[in-house]
Design a protein around this motif. Structure first.
Motif, PDB file in Angstrom:
ATOM      1  N   ARG A 128       0.831  -1.202   0.000  1.00 18.81           N
ATOM      2  CA  ARG A 128       0.000   0.000   0.000  1.00 18.81           C
ATOM      3  C   ARG A 128       0.866   1.252   0.000  1.00 18.81           C
ATOM      4  O   ARG A 128       0.614   2.203  -0.725  1.00 18.81           O
ATOM      5  CB  ARG A 128      -0.930  -0.016   1.214  1.00 18.81           C
ATOM      6  N   ASP A 129       1.919   1.242   0.811  1.00 18.98           N
ATOM      7  CA  ASP A 129       2.827   2.389   0.883  1.00 18.98           C
ATOM      8  C   ASP A 129       3.514   2.613  -0.465  1.00 18.98           C
ATOM      9  O   ASP A 129       3.575   3.745  -0.953  1.00 18.98           O
ATOM     10  CB  ASP A 129       3.872   2.163   1.981  1.00 18.98           C
ATOM     11  N   ALA A 130       4.000   1.537  -1.082  1.00 16.14           N
ATOM     12  CA  ALA A 130       4.698   1.675  -2.359  1.00 16.14           C
ATOM     13  C   ALA A 130       3.754   2.186  -3.448  1.00 16.14           C
ATOM     14  O   ALA A 130       4.126   3.067  -4.237  1.00 16.14           O
ATOM     15  CB  ALA A 130       5.298   0.329  -2.767  1.00 16.14           C
ATOM     16  N   LEU A 131       2.533   1.659  -3.485  1.00 21.31           N
ATOM     17  CA  LEU A 131       1.571   2.094  -4.501  1.00 21.31           C
ATOM     18  C   LEU A 131       1.131   3.535  -4.269  1.00 21.31           C
ATOM     19  O   LEU A 131       1.010   4.317  -5.220  1.00 21.31           O
ATOM     20  CB  LEU A 131       0.371   1.152  -4.529  1.00 21.31           C
ATOM     21  N   LEU A 132       0.914   3.899  -3.011  1.00 24.29           N
ATOM     22  CA  LEU A 132       0.512   5.277  -2.714  1.00 24.29           C
ATOM     23  C   LEU A 132       1.639   6.250  -3.054  1.00 24.29           C
ATOM     24  O   LEU A 132       1.398   7.337  -3.589  1.00 24.29           O
ATOM     25  CB  LEU A 132       0.099   5.420  -1.250  1.00 24.29           C
ATOM     26  N   ARG A 133       2.871   5.860  -2.778  1.00 24.66           N
ATOM     27  CA  ARG A 133       4.022   6.698  -3.131  1.00 24.66           C
ATOM     28  C   ARG A 133       4.046   6.933  -4.638  1.00 24.66           C
ATOM     29  O   ARG A 133       4.241   8.070  -5.107  1.00 24.66           O
ATOM     30  CB  ARG A 133       5.304   6.000  -2.676  1.00 24.66           C
ATOM     31  N   GLN A 134       3.820   5.875  -5.426  1.00 20.33           N
ATOM     32  CA  GLN A 134       3.810   6.014  -6.887  1.00 20.33           C
ATOM     33  C   GLN A 134       2.632   6.867  -7.346  1.00 20.33           C
ATOM     34  O   GLN A 134       2.762   7.677  -8.263  1.00 20.33           O
ATOM     35  CB  GLN A 134       3.758   4.630  -7.552  1.00 20.33           C
ATOM     36  N   LEU A 135       1.474   6.713  -6.709  1.00 20.42           N
ATOM     37  CA  LEU A 135       0.317   7.538  -7.068  1.00 20.42           C
ATOM     38  C   LEU A 135       0.584   9.013  -6.773  1.00 20.42           C
ATOM     39  O   LEU A 135       0.150   9.888  -7.530  1.00 20.42           O
ATOM     40  CB  LEU A 135      -0.924   7.058  -6.313  1.00 20.42           C
ATOM     41  N   MET A 136       1.302   9.307  -5.690  1.00 18.00           N
ATOM     42  CA  MET A 136       1.658  10.707  -5.375  1.00 18.00           C
ATOM     43  C   MET A 136       2.586  11.271  -6.448  1.00 18.00           C
ATOM     44  O   MET A 136       2.425  12.421  -6.873  1.00 18.00           O
ATOM     45  CB  MET A 136       2.349  10.793  -4.013  1.00 18.00           C
ATOM     46  N   VAL A 137       3.547  10.458  -6.896  1.00 17.24           N
ATOM     47  CA  VAL A 137       4.442  10.898  -7.971  1.00 17.24           C
ATOM     48  C   VAL A 137       3.627  11.193  -9.229  1.00 17.24           C
ATOM     49  O   VAL A 137       3.814  12.227  -9.879  1.00 17.24           O
ATOM     50  CB  VAL A 137       5.536   9.833  -8.245  1.00 17.24           C
ATOM     51  N   LEU A 138       2.714  10.294  -9.560  1.00 15.39           N
ATOM     52  CA  LEU A 138       1.871  10.508 -10.737  1.00 15.39           C
ATOM     53  C   LEU A 138       1.029  11.775 -10.601  1.00 15.39           C
ATOM     54  O   LEU A 138       0.892  12.543 -11.553  1.00 15.39           O
ATOM     55  CB  LEU A 138       0.960   9.296 -10.957  1.00 15.39           C
ATOM     56  N   ALA A 152      -3.778   5.561 -23.075  1.00 12.77           N
ATOM     57  CA  ALA A 152      -2.331   5.790 -22.999  1.00 12.77           C
ATOM     58  C   ALA A 152      -1.918   6.203 -21.586  1.00 12.77           C
ATOM     59  O   ALA A 152      -0.907   5.724 -21.064  1.00 12.77           O
ATOM     60  CB  ALA A 152      -1.920   6.858 -24.007  1.00 12.77           C
ATOM     61  N   ARG A 153      -2.695   7.065 -20.952  1.00 16.20           N
ATOM     62  CA  ARG A 153      -2.380   7.489 -19.579  1.00 16.20           C
ATOM     63  C   ARG A 153      -2.577   6.356 -18.589  1.00 16.20           C
ATOM     64  O   ARG A 153      -1.787   6.172 -17.673  1.00 16.20           O
ATOM     65  CB  ARG A 153      -3.243   8.681 -19.179  1.00 16.20           C
ATOM     66  N   LEU A 154      -3.643   5.582 -18.755  1.00 23.52           N
ATOM     67  CA  LEU A 154      -3.879   4.455 -17.847  1.00 23.52           C
ATOM     68  C   LEU A 154      -2.789   3.399 -17.985  1.00 23.52           C
ATOM     69  O   LEU A 154      -2.383   2.794 -16.998  1.00 23.52           O
ATOM     70  CB  LEU A 154      -5.255   3.841 -18.107  1.00 23.52           C
ATOM     71  N   ARG A 155      -2.304   3.185 -19.202  1.00 22.99           N
ATOM     72  CA  ARG A 155      -1.230   2.214 -19.416  1.00 22.99           C
ATOM     73  C   ARG A 155       0.029   2.640 -18.670  1.00 22.99           C
ATOM     74  O   ARG A 155       0.654   1.826 -17.971  1.00 22.99           O
ATOM     75  CB  ARG A 155      -0.940   2.065 -20.913  1.00 22.99           C
ATOM     76  N   VAL A 156       0.399   3.913 -18.787  1.00 19.33           N
ATOM     77  CA  VAL A 156       1.574   4.430 -18.079  1.00 19.33           C
ATOM     78  C   VAL A 156       1.372   4.308 -16.561  1.00 19.33           C
ATOM     79  O   VAL A 156       2.286   3.924 -15.828  1.00 19.33           O
ATOM     80  CB  VAL A 156       1.847   5.904 -18.479  1.00 19.33           C
ATOM     81  N   MET A 157       0.147   4.601 -16.103  1.00 13.97           N
ATOM     82  CA  MET A 157      -0.158   4.507 -14.685  1.00 13.97           C
ATOM     83  C   MET A 157      -0.029   3.056 -14.202  1.00 13.97           C
ATOM     84  O   MET A 157       0.588   2.789 -13.172  1.00 13.97           O
ATOM     85  CB  MET A 157      -1.585   5.020 -14.431  1.00 13.97           C
ATOM     86  N   ARG A 158      -0.584   2.117 -14.950  1.00 13.63           N
ATOM     87  CA  ARG A 158      -0.506   0.699 -14.567  1.00 13.63           C
ATOM     88  C   ARG A 158       0.939   0.214 -14.545  1.00 13.63           C
ATOM     89  O   ARG A 158       1.339  -0.529 -13.652  1.00 13.63           O
ATOM     90  CB  ARG A 158      -1.312  -0.164 -15.546  1.00 13.63           C
ATOM     91  N   GLU A 159       1.727   0.629 -15.548  1.00 12.84           N
ATOM     92  CA  GLU A 159       3.136   0.217 -15.605  1.00 12.84           C
ATOM     93  C   GLU A 159       3.910   0.742 -14.403  1.00 12.84           C
ATOM     94  O   GLU A 159       4.701   0.017 -13.801  1.00 12.84           O
ATOM     95  CB  GLU A 159       3.779   0.697 -16.900  1.00 12.84           C
ATOM     96  N   GLY A 160       3.676   1.997 -14.032  1.00  9.49           N
ATOM     97  CA  GLY A 160       4.347   2.570 -12.866  1.00  9.49           C
ATOM     98  C   GLY A 160       3.936   1.878 -11.579  1.00  9.49           C
ATOM     99  O   GLY A 160       4.771   1.604 -10.706  1.00  9.49           O
ATOM    100  N   LEU A 161       2.640   1.585 -11.448  1.00  9.82           N
ATOM    101  CA  LEU A 161       2.149   0.899 -10.248  1.00  9.82           C
ATOM    102  C   LEU A 161       2.694  -0.527 -10.187  1.00  9.82           C
ATOM    103  O   LEU A 161       3.047  -1.011  -9.110  1.00  9.82           O
ATOM    104  CB  LEU A 161       0.620   0.902 -10.229  1.00  9.82           C
TER     105      LEU A 161
END
Length: 186
Positions: A128-138, A152-161
């Protein structure tokens, strides 16, 4: 006083919506389980489980909420796909010029194997912490500005998560699924 009320009303609305959503979720699960218990046809059971995103018929809908067969003695394939849904939503503030202009509300699910499902539950907080950290970066890089639901944006988001989840644990993480996504204006 007026400034406090302006900030307090969206927070209360958000809290009330979260509580209301949590109250409605068990009712849907109980209805699906009731369909299995009352002797409904196999087609009805299949339709009920597919509506919840699971293809496992004949068992309770625990697999969707983070359960699955794991090591519980049901003889499931340990390499078979299983899903861990985080029990609470992710709330990501979208800050602009020091003010919270909006908040992203997301429900995420991690696709893993049945063998790794129980250990993943034990590592929920780390994931949860790692995913939330990535969501904050996004959020800080503008991923949620404009049409954030474009493929295209959702794909980049999924790849980062996915990368963030894989870096946070040694367990098998095959995909990060975005089940719900909404932007609430602040």
């Amino acid at each position: 006083m007026k400034k406090i009320l302006i900030m307090l009303i969206p927070v209360l609305a958000l809290a009330a919506g979260s509580i209301g959503g949590d109250m409605l979720r068990p009712a849907a699960k109980a209805n699906a389980e009731g369909a299995h218990a009352d002797g409904s046809s196999a087609a009805d059971a299949t339709a009920a489980t597919e509506a919840h995103g699971s293809t496992d018929t004949g068992h309770s809908e625990d697999a969707h909420g983070g359960g699955g067969h794991g090591g519980d003695g049901h003889g499931g394939d340990p390499g078979a796909a299983a899903w861990f849904t985080f029990p609470s939503q992710f709330f990501v503030p979208m800050m602009r010029n020091g003010d919270m202009g909006a908040m992203m509300i997301m429900t995420l699910t991690v696709e893993t194997t049945e063998a790794d499902l129980e250990p993943m539950k034990q590592q929920e907080h780390r994931l949860r912490d790692a995913l939330l950290r990535q969501l904050m970066v996004l959020a800080n890089t503008g991923a949620f500005d404009g049409n954030f639901t474009a493929e295209a944006r959702l794909r980049v988001m999924r790849e980062g998560l996915l990368k963030a989840a894989q870096d946070a644990t040694e367990l098998s993480v095959d995909k990060v699924l975005i089940e719900d996504i909404a932007r609430q204006q602040g």
